[in-house]
Design an enzyme around this catalytic site. Sequence first.
Site, PDB file in Angstrom:
ATOM      1  N   ASP A  82       0.858  -1.183   0.000  1.00 48.74           N
ATOM      2  CA  ASP A  82       0.000   0.000   0.000  1.00 48.74           C
ATOM      3  C   ASP A  82       0.890   1.226   0.000  1.00 48.74           C
ATOM      4  OD1 ASP A  82      -0.093   1.194   3.026  1.00 48.74           O
ATOM      5  OD2 ASP A  82      -0.088  -1.000   3.119  1.00 48.74           O
ATOM      6  N   GLU A 169      -8.319   4.848  11.860  1.00 53.99           N
ATOM      7  CA  GLU A 169      -7.286   4.915  12.881  1.00 53.99           C
ATOM      8  C   GLU A 169      -7.525   6.169  13.709  1.00 53.99           C
ATOM      9  OE1 GLU A 169      -3.269   4.363  11.074  1.00 53.99           O
ATOM     10  OE2 GLU A 169      -4.419   4.298   9.205  1.00 53.99           O
TER      11      GLU A 169
END
Length: 334
Positions: A82, A169
């Site tokens: 990623d 997150e």
Amino acid sequence: MRSLKCFSPLSSALVCAALAATLAGCGSSYDPGFSRRPRFQTSAPLINPKRDPSFLAYAVPENDLHKFPATRSAEFAVHGIDVSKYQGNIDWEQVKDSGVSFAFIKATEGGDRVDSKFAYNWAAAKAAGVPRGAYHFVYWCRRPHEEIGNFASIVPNEPDALPPVLDVEATPTSGTCKRTLYREEVLRDMKDMLTQMERHYGKKPIIYSSVDFYQAILHSDALSEYPIWVRSTKYHPQVRYGDRKWTFWQYRSDGRVPGITGAVDQNTFNGSADHWRSWLAHQTGLAAAPVAARPTDDRGGKQLIEEDPAMLSGGEKNAYDKAASAPVPPAAVQ
């Protein structure tokens, strides 16, 4: 994408402490502007009363931890990466030739931020033949429709793309967003965003979660109807996520891949090469390329850390940097 520390013991009931929050967004991998300590208000049940140095619960007995290092990622056949702007100018042809089977690319953040490398990475990865999907980094002080509206305005609705990803997150560095993450509120907002993503793209989105966020918010099978992409750079996911079935695992943040200067997050798919071919065809209509040889993960025990090196405290960072094979974080690319 990144993982942070958040838990501290409060009582024999093993609940997380009530903590204040400041939140922001930055991106993936080595973000030089990042600092620590997310804050949650939650009642996440911790399975084991003993904590490791990160104050996070183990889902396996501590005397069995040596059986579950993150280097077990090499047991899986299909690997990918990623990326965001912090990986700079990527040579996607080299990435493909190195055996990378998939890539998730940062697209947007919050209600108005766009990753400056997204348009290039999105087009170049496809041109090189790397199956790719886009992810949205949640900024918790924008309304769900603003978040997904931003994402949908930037990421094309292409049938051959991997499912969209909602990156959840806690981020404590914002000077403009000071929201404590209450579990019920966050799950409601997440469900709203995921529903909008699925409605727009026609594919069930994937949730990306760090360890602390999972144990505070997504525990007890919350939103388990969605595939999950888990982060755990020190242990196999079973240690941190218990029996939760995962689809992708981010097992390394200091990986090296030809075509990318500096460190990059590495991930694996939970299944065999045949499972990958079937999953990819179902999601995208694409035929999977032959699976390359599995990458060698030669990290020593001292390198199996729960956080990216750039996010460690001063003393921990110095100790890590003294390791013979410690990677050097790349400079930020604006």
